[in-house]
Structure formats: structure tokens, C-alpha cells
Design a protein around this motif. Structure first.
Motif, short mmCIF file in Angstrom:
data_model
loop_
_atom_site.label_atom_id
_atom_site.label_comp_id
_atom_site.label_asym_id
_atom_site.label_seq_id
_atom_site.Cartn_x
_atom_site.Cartn_y
_atom_site.Cartn_z
N GLN A 50 0.82 -1.21 0.00
CA GLN A 50 0.00 0.00 0.00
C GLN A 50 0.86 1.27 0.00
OE1 GLN A 50 -3.86 0.10 0.40
NE2 GLN A 50 -3.22 -1.67 -0.78
N PRO A 51 1.57 1.55 -1.09
CA PRO A 51 2.43 2.74 -1.14
C PRO A 51 1.63 4.02 -0.97
CG PRO A 51 2.11 1.83 -3.35
CD PRO A 51 1.55 0.83 -2.39
N ASN A 52 2.19 4.97 -0.22
CA ASN A 52 1.52 6.24 0.04
C ASN A 52 1.99 7.38 -0.87
OD1 ASN A 52 -0.17 5.39 2.22
ND2 ASN A 52 1.68 5.30 3.48
N SER A 53 3.09 7.13 -1.58
CA SER A 53 3.63 8.17 -2.47
C SER A 53 4.26 7.52 -3.69
CB SER A 53 4.71 8.99 -1.73
OG SER A 53 5.84 8.19 -1.49
N PHE A 54 4.53 8.34 -4.70
CA PHE A 54 5.16 7.82 -5.92
C PHE A 54 6.57 7.34 -5.63
CE2 PHE A 54 6.95 8.22 -10.27
CZ PHE A 54 6.04 7.40 -10.92
N GLU A 55 7.25 7.99 -4.68
CA GLU A 55 8.58 7.53 -4.28
C GLU A 55 8.49 6.12 -3.69
OE1 GLU A 55 10.72 10.19 -1.77
OE2 GLU A 55 10.46 11.89 -3.14
N ASP A 56 7.49 5.89 -2.82
CA ASP A 56 7.29 4.54 -2.25
C ASP A 56 7.06 3.52 -3.35
OD1 ASP A 56 7.54 5.54 0.29
OD2 ASP A 56 5.40 5.69 0.66
N LEU A 57 6.30 3.93 -4.36
CA LEU A 57 5.99 3.03 -5.47
C LEU A 57 7.27 2.65 -6.22
CD1 LEU A 57 3.96 1.61 -7.35
CD2 LEU A 57 3.70 3.76 -8.58
N LEU A 58 8.14 3.62 -6.47
CA LEU A 58 9.37 3.35 -7.20
C LEU A 58 10.32 2.43 -6.42
CD1 LEU A 58 10.27 6.81 -8.78
CD2 LEU A 58 9.36 4.80 -9.93
N LYS A 59 10.19 2.44 -5.10
CA LYS A 59 11.06 1.59 -4.27
C LYS A 59 10.69 0.11 -4.32
CE LYS A 59 12.08 5.24 -0.90
NZ LYS A 59 11.85 5.69 0.50
N ILE A 60 9.50 -0.20 -4.84
CA ILE A 60 9.05 -1.59 -4.86
C ILE A 60 9.88 -2.41 -5.83
CG2 ILE A 60 7.12 -3.12 -5.50
CD1 ILE A 60 5.25 -1.00 -4.29
N GLU A 61 10.48 -3.45 -5.31
CA GLU A 61 11.35 -4.31 -6.13
C GLU A 61 10.52 -5.03 -7.20
OE1 GLU A 61 14.62 -7.88 -5.45
OE2 GLU A 61 13.69 -6.91 -3.72
#
Length: 361
Positions: A268-279
Motif C-alpha cells: 500500500q504505497p503512500n507516495s510515488f517515491e514509495d511506489l518506485l522503491k518496490i522491487e
């Protein structure tokens, strides 16, 4: 945070720097960096690394091909070899490099932090390194696949990145420069002063200001159960798409998309940065999800290439003239002698101040 400061684009050239030249590049780069650090401090050296024009000129001074993709990898390799033994004295650490070496960047950053006993909160540099690579390889889809990533940082936690991607279709390489100063976001207009010899037509720029709505929509979309998103994708395949998207079914169903959807739903990413961190979230998966988001929510992502202008400097391989090793060696020796004198003067000044302190105490 981070600032992406520029970009350069160069023809792909094979081969490598001959040993007679590379060994001199190591010596001269070491001497030049010492002068910069001695005069202006290590953070100023990082600022210069983040300037695509200065970096290009630096590579030319070292004697490499002015217009070759190899300038990036060779200059960074020479700097790493030159500065690693001097890390304690200069306070500059160089991590990563080309191909396999680029994938070792996080481990090398952590190794330096442990060896030098640097603050634990510096571990965020590992995240910065990964995010910078993800932005230029996944969030900005300009046709260039990253194969080189060099991460510079100092004892004070300042950092910069020089990384490069290749486009095998056009036989060009594109260099990206970042500086870890004065920017609030990795994912909203991180580009500034970008230099390039060509513009790419098939671009998806999710870090442009014009893509802000798409970034929000993507986060909302990916909080939905995977089966719901896959159902939307299957519906989208039946639609007639605008020609500007150049779509096919493969664009909407890249390999591994199911796994990515499951991971994002669990986290459940809260930001686009969190999304990019997903392996596992690569360019194809992100492109597919962007296309679906545009169709469902009637938003539009930027397709403007951030490249703005071109530049060129002098060179090595006979252009504008062959490398003169005698003059090259004289330059190295001259700068090294200046540094020896400067060190002696600095040492004597320190001794004098210590004597003064003893007298006053």
C-alpha cells in the motif's frame, strides 16, 4: 533531498582506455581533485561532478574521447581508483561503476559507513542511490537502459550521482547527473540544465510537473485488489486507443505484472517515491499501469523528452590532436609539486597554531 542537475548524450563506442593513458588519468584526476578539495572543500567537488559541462571538460582534460560514451565510465573509474586510497584525507567516497559494479553500490555505501563510523542516519544514502536509478530508468522512460551508476558522497553526507544509459537502436548513450542539494522531491521536476544532442520521440516522463495527476492516480489505483486492476486491463484491450500511445496488447500485459500488483497491494504505497522503491517494478509494468490510469481516470502523463540542448568539448583520439604524454606527465608532476608545497605550508601553519595555543594556555 535530491536535484537532478543535467544530462549529456554521447555516441556508443566500444573498447577501453589503454593502460598507458588510464594510469595517467588516475594520477592527474587525483591531483586535480586534491586541489579542488584543498581550495574549496569536498562538497564543491560533488557540485562539479553534478555539472554535465564541467564533467565533460574534466574528461577532456584527462585526455579521453570528447564525444565517446566511454568518457563517463572511464572518468568515473579513474576517480574511484584515485580517490579510494585517499578517502580518509579527502573525505570523499566513490561507490558503484559500470555493469556489475553498479549493482554493488548499496553494499559499497554501507561498507564505507561502517568502516568510517559515519552516522547511522547516512544509511538513507542507499535509498537515494536506488531512487535516482529508478527515476532515470523507470519513471523517465526515454529509451535508455542504465548500465552505469557512480555514487559520490562526503563525510558530511552530501552526495552526487553520475549515471549513464544506452539506447541500442540509436547507438547512443545518455548521461544523467544528480546533486543532493536544495530539492524537495525526487519525483516532481528533478531535472535542471539538461544537455543532449537529440530528442527522443517515444518518451514517458512521469517525473514531469504535467504528470502530477497521473502520479496521484497511480497510487490510488495500486491500492485496489490486483484482480480488479487486471479486469480493467482486460477491458482496456478491447478499446480503440489514440494513435499517440502506439499501443499493443503487450504494452498492457508485460511479464511479471501480476507479481508487481500483488506486492504493491500488500505494501500500500503512500507516495510515488514509495511506489518506485518496490522491487520488481520495471519500466514496462509502470508504463502499462500508466496507460490504464490515463484511460480510466481521463488524465494524461507527459511525453516530453526533458533533453534541452547540446554541447561539445575538446578530445583525445587524435581530435583535436593526439595525446602528448610528455606534456601530460609534466602537468601531473607540476600539480603534484604544488600540492606537496601546499601540504608543507599547511602543516607548518598547524604547528605554529599549536605552539600559540600552548603559550596562551
Amino acid at each position: 533531498m535530491a536535484k537532478r542537475t543535467g544530462l549529456a548524450e554521447l555516441p556508443l563506442h566500444g573498447g577501453h582506455a589503454p593502460r598507458w593513458l588510464f594510469s595517467r588519468m588516475v594520477r592527474l584526476s587525483k591531483a586535480l581533485v586534491e586541489v579542488i578539495v584543498y581550495e574549496f572543500g569536498p562538497e564543491e567537488f560533488l557540485r562539479r561532478m553534478a555539472d554535465p559541462h564541467w564533467f565533460q571538460a574534466f574528461g577532456c582534460v584527462l585526455g579521453f574521447d570528447w564525444h565517446s560514451s566511454g568518457l563517463t565510465t572511464t572518468v568515473c573509474g579513474a576517480l574511484k581508483e584515485a580517490l579510494t586510497p585517499m578517502a580518509n584525507d579527502l573525505g570523499i567516497f566513490v561507490c558503484g561503476g559500470k555493469a556489475r559494479a553498479s549493482r554493488r553500490t548499496p553494499q559499497e555505501i554501507e561498507s564505507w559507513l561502517e568502516k568510517k563510523g559515519l552516522p547511522s542516519d547516512y544509511k538513507v544514502l542507499v535509498d537515494y542511490s536506488r531512487l535516482v536509478a529508478k527515476v532515470d530508468n523507470t519513471a523517465l522512460q526515454d529509451g535508455y537502459q542504465l548500465y552505469h551508476h557512480t555514487f559520490f558522497f562526503t563525510k558530511k553526507g552530501a552526495w552526487s550521482v553520475v549515471q549513464q544509459g544506452m539506447n541500442q537502436e540509436t547507438a547512443y548513450a545518455r548521461r544523467y547527473h544528480w546533486l543532493g542539494e536544495e530539492v524537495k522531491s525526487f519525483v516532481n521536476e528533478p531535472h535542471s540544465g539538461i544537455a543532449s544532442q537529440r530528442r527522443e520521440k517515444k518518451v514517458l516522463n512521469l517525473v514531469a510537473k504535467d504528470s502530477s495527476e497521473v502520479r496521484k492516480v497511480l497510487i490510488n489505483l495500486l491500492k485496489e485488489p490486483p484482480e480488479k486492476i487486471l479486469k480493467e486491463i482486460n477491458s482496456a484491450k478491447k478499446l480503440v486507443f489514440p494513435a499517440r500511445h502506439r499501443l499493443s496488447e503487450k504494452d498492457l500485459s508485460p511479464r511479471g505484472l501480476n507479481k508487481v500488483l500483488l506486492k504493491t497491494y500488500e505494501r500500500q504505497p503512500n507516495s510515488f517515491e514509495d511506489l518506485l522503491k518496490i522491487e520488481g517494478l520495471g519500466p514496462k509494468s509502470l508504463r502499462a499501469l500508466t496507460l490504464v490510469s490515463e484511460l480510466i481516470y481521463d488524465v494524461s502523463a507527459s511525453r516530453e523528452d526533458p533533453a534541452k540542448y547540446s554541447f561539445a568539448h575538446g578530445g583525445k583520439d587524435g581530435i583535436p590532436f593526439p595525446v602528448d604524454t610528455k606534456i601530460y606527465d609534466k602537468t601531473i608532476n607540476y600539480i603534484e609539486e604544488l600540492l606537496k608545497t601546499a601540504r608543507i605550508e599547511y602543516s607548518e601553519k598547524n604547528k605554529a597554531f599549536k605552539r600559540l595555543r600552548k603559550i596562551f594556555n
